[in-house]
Enzyme design. Structure first.
Site, PDB file in Angstrom:
ATOM      1  N   GLU A 116       0.825  -1.197   0.000  1.00 29.64           N
ATOM      2  CA  GLU A 116       0.000   0.000   0.000  1.00 29.64           C
ATOM      3  C   GLU A 116       0.862   1.252   0.000  1.00 29.64           C
ATOM      4  O   GLU A 116       1.958   1.257   0.549  1.00 29.64           O
ATOM      5  CB  GLU A 116      -0.851   0.026   1.273  1.00 29.64           C
ATOM      6  CG  GLU A 116      -1.666  -1.211   1.425  1.00 29.64           C
ATOM      7  CD  GLU A 116      -2.375  -1.277   2.757  1.00 29.64           C
ATOM      8  OE1 GLU A 116      -2.894  -2.345   3.083  1.00 29.64           O
ATOM      9  OE2 GLU A 116      -2.388  -0.271   3.480  1.00 29.64           O
ATOM     10  N   CYS A 132       3.084   8.520   1.619  1.00 32.54           N
ATOM     11  CA  CYS A 132       3.496   7.517   2.600  1.00 32.54           C
ATOM     12  C   CYS A 132       3.761   6.224   1.840  1.00 32.54           C
ATOM     13  O   CYS A 132       2.883   5.729   1.135  1.00 32.54           O
ATOM     14  CB  CYS A 132       2.374   7.329   3.620  1.00 32.54           C
ATOM     15  SG  CYS A 132       2.701   6.014   4.798  1.00 32.54           S
ATOM     16  N   CYS A 154       5.725  -7.332   7.629  1.00 27.55           N
ATOM     17  CA  CYS A 154       6.707  -6.763   8.556  1.00 27.55           C
ATOM     18  C   CYS A 154       7.061  -7.823   9.582  1.00 27.55           C
ATOM     19  O   CYS A 154       6.216  -8.607   9.989  1.00 27.55           O
ATOM     20  CB  CYS A 154       6.116  -5.540   9.260  1.00 27.55           C
ATOM     21  SG  CYS A 154       7.296  -4.693  10.343  1.00 27.55           S
ATOM     22  N   CYS A 190       4.602  -5.765  15.999  1.00 28.85           N
ATOM     23  CA  CYS A 190       3.854  -4.866  16.893  1.00 28.85           C
ATOM     24  C   CYS A 190       2.399  -5.365  16.953  1.00 28.85           C
ATOM     25  O   CYS A 190       1.765  -5.544  15.914  1.00 28.85           O
ATOM     26  CB  CYS A 190       3.916  -3.424  16.384  1.00 28.85           C
ATOM     27  SG  CYS A 190       5.615  -2.821  16.252  1.00 28.85           S
ATOM     28  N   CYS A 223      -0.672  -3.684  15.047  1.00 30.97           N
ATOM     29  CA  CYS A 223      -0.470  -3.215  13.676  1.00 30.97           C
ATOM     30  C   CYS A 223      -0.896  -4.280  12.671  1.00 30.97           C
ATOM     31  O   CYS A 223      -0.579  -5.465  12.824  1.00 30.97           O
ATOM     32  CB  CYS A 223       1.005  -2.852  13.494  1.00 30.97           C
ATOM     33  SG  CYS A 223       1.425  -2.384  11.807  1.00 30.97           S
ATOM     34  N   GLY A 260       6.039  -2.329   6.711  1.00 34.98           N
ATOM     35  CA  GLY A 260       7.420  -2.772   6.816  1.00 34.98           C
ATOM     36  C   GLY A 260       8.267  -1.923   7.753  1.00 34.98           C
ATOM     37  O   GLY A 260       7.845  -0.861   8.210  1.00 34.98           O
ATOM     38  N   GLU A 261       9.448  -2.436   8.058  1.00 31.82           N
ATOM     39  CA  GLU A 261      10.400  -1.717   8.901  1.00 31.82           C
ATOM     40  C   GLU A 261      11.520  -1.213   7.980  1.00 31.82           C
ATOM     41  O   GLU A 261      12.354  -2.002   7.507  1.00 31.82           O
ATOM     42  CB  GLU A 261      10.941  -2.648   9.990  1.00 31.82           C
ATOM     43  CG  GLU A 261      12.134  -2.119  10.761  1.00 31.82           C
ATOM     44  CD  GLU A 261      11.969  -0.689  11.286  1.00 31.82           C
ATOM     45  OE1 GLU A 261      10.897  -0.344  11.819  1.00 31.82           O
ATOM     46  OE2 GLU A 261      12.927   0.098  11.138  1.00 31.82           O
ATOM     47  N   SER A 314      10.449   6.334   9.451  1.00 27.51           N
ATOM     48  CA  SER A 314       9.892   5.942  10.744  1.00 27.51           C
ATOM     49  C   SER A 314      10.376   4.538  11.090  1.00 27.51           C
ATOM     50  O   SER A 314      10.253   3.613  10.287  1.00 27.51           O
ATOM     51  CB  SER A 314       8.362   5.959  10.663  1.00 27.51           C
ATOM     52  OG  SER A 314       7.802   5.482  11.870  1.00 27.51           O
ATOM     53  N   SER A 327       9.360   4.959  16.863  1.00 31.65           N
ATOM     54  CA  SER A 327       8.095   4.514  17.442  1.00 31.65           C
ATOM     55  C   SER A 327       8.335   3.953  18.836  1.00 31.65           C
ATOM     56  O   SER A 327       8.987   2.927  18.988  1.00 31.65           O
ATOM     57  CB  SER A 327       7.484   3.422  16.563  1.00 31.65           C
ATOM     58  OG  SER A 327       7.155   3.955  15.301  1.00 31.65           O
ATOM     59  N   LEU A 328       7.796   4.632  19.855  1.00 28.03           N
ATOM     60  CA  LEU A 328       7.999   4.166  21.234  1.00 28.03           C
ATOM     61  C   LEU A 328       6.803   3.339  21.723  1.00 28.03           C
ATOM     62  O   LEU A 328       6.949   2.211  22.111  1.00 28.03           O
ATOM     63  CB  LEU A 328       8.197   5.357  22.172  1.00 28.03           C
ATOM     64  CG  LEU A 328       9.494   6.145  22.039  1.00 28.03           C
ATOM     65  CD1 LEU A 328       9.496   7.311  23.017  1.00 28.03           C
ATOM     66  CD2 LEU A 328      10.703   5.242  22.305  1.00 28.03           C
ATOM     67  N   HIS A 329       5.657   3.975  21.768  1.00 27.38           N
ATOM     68  CA  HIS A 329       4.382   3.351  22.180  1.00 27.38           C
ATOM     69  C   HIS A 329       4.311   2.965  23.653  1.00 27.38           C
ATOM     70  O   HIS A 329       3.245   2.609  24.158  1.00 27.38           O
ATOM     71  CB  HIS A 329       4.031   2.138  21.327  1.00 27.38           C
ATOM     72  CG  HIS A 329       4.151   2.389  19.851  1.00 27.38           C
ATOM     73  ND1 HIS A 329       3.826   3.604  19.275  1.00 27.38           N
ATOM     74  CD2 HIS A 329       4.581   1.596  18.832  1.00 27.38           C
ATOM     75  CE1 HIS A 329       4.043   3.534  17.970  1.00 27.38           C
ATOM     76  NE2 HIS A 329       4.498   2.340  17.684  1.00 27.38           N
ATOM     77  N   ASN A 375      -5.952   3.569  14.859  1.00 25.45           N
ATOM     78  CA  ASN A 375      -6.899   3.204  13.813  1.00 25.45           C
ATOM     79  C   ASN A 375      -7.253   1.745  14.025  1.00 25.45           C
ATOM     80  O   ASN A 375      -6.378   0.883  13.870  1.00 25.45           O
ATOM     81  CB  ASN A 375      -6.169   3.290  12.458  1.00 25.45           C
ATOM     82  CG  ASN A 375      -6.652   4.435  11.625  1.00 25.45           C
ATOM     83  OD1 ASN A 375      -7.843   4.625  11.435  1.00 25.45           O
ATOM     84  ND2 ASN A 375      -5.702   5.185  11.110  1.00 25.45           N
ATOM     85  N   CYS A 407      -1.619   1.928   7.195  1.00 26.28           N
ATOM     86  CA  CYS A 407      -1.078   0.954   6.249  1.00 26.28           C
ATOM     87  C   CYS A 407      -1.185  -0.471   6.752  1.00 26.28           C
ATOM     88  O   CYS A 407      -1.142  -0.741   7.921  1.00 26.28           O
ATOM     89  CB  CYS A 407       0.352   1.322   5.901  1.00 26.28           C
ATOM     90  SG  CYS A 407       0.337   2.468   4.531  1.00 26.28           S
TER      91      CYS A 407
HETATM   92  N1  SAH Z   1       8.080   0.051  11.145  1.00 33.42           N
HETATM   93  C1  SAH Z   1       8.019   1.484  11.252  1.00 33.42           C
HETATM   94  C2  SAH Z   1       6.937   2.071  10.352  1.00 33.42           C
HETATM   95  C3  SAH Z   1       5.576   1.639  10.783  1.00 33.42           C
HETATM   96  S1  SAH Z   1       4.163   2.592  10.367  1.00 33.42           S
HETATM   97  C4  SAH Z   1       7.767   1.893  12.677  1.00 33.42           C
HETATM   98  O1  SAH Z   1       7.539   1.017  13.504  1.00 33.42           O
HETATM   99  O2  SAH Z   1       7.848   3.074  12.974  1.00 33.42           O
HETATM  100  C5  SAH Z   1       4.309   4.116  11.199  1.00 33.42           C
HETATM  101  C6  SAH Z   1       3.640   4.223  12.566  1.00 33.42           C
HETATM  102  O3  SAH Z   1       2.270   3.811  12.547  1.00 33.42           O
HETATM  103  C7  SAH Z   1       4.338   3.381  13.625  1.00 33.42           C
HETATM  104  O4  SAH Z   1       4.521   4.180  14.769  1.00 33.42           O
HETATM  105  C8  SAH Z   1       3.310   2.300  13.882  1.00 33.42           C
HETATM  106  O5  SAH Z   1       3.450   1.723  15.155  1.00 33.42           O
HETATM  107  C9  SAH Z   1       2.017   3.044  13.709  1.00 33.42           C
HETATM  108  N2  SAH Z   1       0.824   2.191  13.519  1.00 33.42           N
HETATM  109  C10 SAH Z   1       0.771   0.925  13.070  1.00 33.42           C
HETATM  110  N3  SAH Z   1      -0.492   0.486  13.029  1.00 33.42           N
HETATM  111  C11 SAH Z   1      -1.284   1.502  13.449  1.00 33.42           C
HETATM  112  C12 SAH Z   1      -2.688   1.666  13.630  1.00 33.42           C
HETATM  113  N4  SAH Z   1      -3.535   0.691  13.352  1.00 33.42           N
HETATM  114  N5  SAH Z   1      -3.143   2.857  14.085  1.00 33.42           N
HETATM  115  C13 SAH Z   1      -2.274   3.857  14.347  1.00 33.42           C
HETATM  116  N6  SAH Z   1      -0.953   3.764  14.186  1.00 33.42           N
HETATM  117  C14 SAH Z   1      -0.440   2.598  13.758  1.00 33.42           C
END
Ligand code: SAH
Length: 376
Positions: A90, A103, A110, A114, A117, A159-160, A191, A214-216, A290, A333
């Site tokens: 995508e 984007c 991936c 996570c 995701c 993807g990463e 990212s 990306s911390l989370h 999302n 994505c």
């Molecule tokens: N692998 C990279 C790029 C991922 S996409 C990374 O981890 O940063 C970019 C961001 O979107 C990341 O912070 C990822 O955790 C977040 N993300 C993934 N799925 C999501 C969702 N369903 N809703 C909101 N953010 C999401």
């Protein structure tokens, strides 16, 4: 088999030489592709006709087809591209004022896992090639009228990216070529889930990109639950690598934090995040979740989101809430690929994203499928 014209290994220069053509023709081809958005050699009208035909026979420009093209009311457009091996990826065009941000994906699936995701649910299938990464840019650029250009790139799709730097960096170099797309490095964001080895490589080779980490979660226990790859890395190593990147680039770091209702969104979590960020000159990007079909995670209530933000702001942390764009076309994505592959969105998921769309800055959006199964 034809060579993919967009791949750096495509032998364009040697073929031109064999055909008795000057090397600068290769540059002209690139200008046509990236600057003038030619869709085929036939469009490259200042190349001799016989040369166009010879190249057409040996090089292909498009290796993907557009499986789905959806457009949201806010101007967000999303392409689901089918690759030569029938895998799907995508990529998205986001419109915001003058900005035209794309984007793009770096891998099929991936490996990071996570838990919230959609992209990683089935693991990683393969890396994208440089040509496939560039093809996303070309496809997206061609959604714009001739008077508009892509202004920003975010590598935040599937993807990463730091797990595929060998193919990503050459593609981003082409995107910066002033004779092509001419997108300045400052406007390109990579990212990452926070892979210190990859971050270190960027420090050594190319620290000019804007890096988002990306911390989370701000503690290792919770982060390992949400971002399993954290188990063998740990937050201390991620933050160390981020600091080194910041020293090398001089650019403000961004930390991403997806807020998951009831999971990482309490004031306690916010205070932990404040402590982790410390005195760093960083931007914290709060991402409203999302919902993903089949996954149990939910967007936090507006109240807990506000309380979370208040704690950060009161502590002087520079914080931004990512605007929701294209929620109704599943622009997060990895989602469209799964839905297209037959995963049904759950009713609960629909409700949650309806609420989220209404409660966010952007208005609810309608899905408007275009050109299903369209040709190149
Ligand atoms: N692998 C990279 C790029 C991922 S996409 C990374 O981890 O940063 C970019 C961001 O979107 C990341 O912070 C990822 O955790 C977040 N993300 C993934 N799925 C999501 C969702 N369903 N809703 C909101 N953010 C999401």
């Amino acid at each position: 088999m034809q060579h993919h014209l967009l791949d750096p290994s495509a032998p364009l220069l040697s073929r031109l030489a064999e055909l008795g053509q000057p090397a600068w023709r290769a540059k002209a081809v690139r200008r046509w592709l990236y600057g003038s958005r030619a869709s085929s050699f036939a469009d490259m009208t200042d190349l001799p006709k016989t040369l166009r035909e010879a190249l057409e026979a040996e090089f292909t420009l498009w290796t993907t087809t557009i499986a789905t093209h959806s457009r949201a009311e806010d101007g967000t457009e999303k392409l689901l591209l089918e690759l030569h091996d029938r895998q799907r990826i995508e990529c998205v065009m986001l419109r915001d004022g003058e900005r035209r941000t794309v984007c793009i994906s770096s891998q099929v699936g991936c490996a990071m896992g996570c838990v919230f995701c959609a992209s990683g649910i089935d693991g990683v299938v393969r890396n994208l090639t440089t040509g496939e990464i560039l093809e996303q840019l070309l496809r997206l650029a061609r959604l714009l009228p001739a008077t508009e250009r892509i202004s920003h790139i975010v590598v935040m799709g599937m993807g990463e990216p730091l797990a595929n730097l060998d193919r990503l960096l050459p593609a981003l170099a082409v995107a910066q070529d002033p004779e092509g797309m001419g997108i300045s490095q400052r406007r390109i964001t990579i990212s990452t889930v926070g892979l210190p080895a990859g971050m270190e490589r960027l420090v050594e080779e190319n620290p000019g990109y804007h890096l988002a980490v990306s911390l989370h979660a701000a503690g290792d226990d919770l982060r390992t639950k949400l971002v399993p790859v954290n188990k063998s890395i740990g937050l201390a190593a991620v933050m160390d690598a981020a600091d080194r990147y910041w020293e090398a680039s001089g650019r403000r770091l961004t930390f991403e934090y997806v807020l998951l209702g009831g999971v990482n969104d309490s004031p306690l979590h916010a205070r932990e995040l404040v402590r982790l960020i410390g005195g760093r000159a960083a931007l914290v990007n709060i991402i409203p979740y999302n919902s993903v079909a089949g996954l149990p995670w939910r967007e936090p209530s507006q109240g807990s989101r506000e309380r979370f933000l208040d704690v950060l702001r009161e502590a002087g942390v520079n914080v931004q809430v990512r605007r929701r764009k294209g929620a109704r076309i599943d622009a997060a994505c990895g989602q469209l690929r799964r839905i297209a592959a037959g995963t049904k969105p759950s009713p609960a998921g629909d409700e949650a994203s309806d609420q989220a769309a209404t409660g966010s800055i952007d208005s609810p959006m309608a899905i408007e499928p275009l050109a299903p199964g369209g040709a190149p």
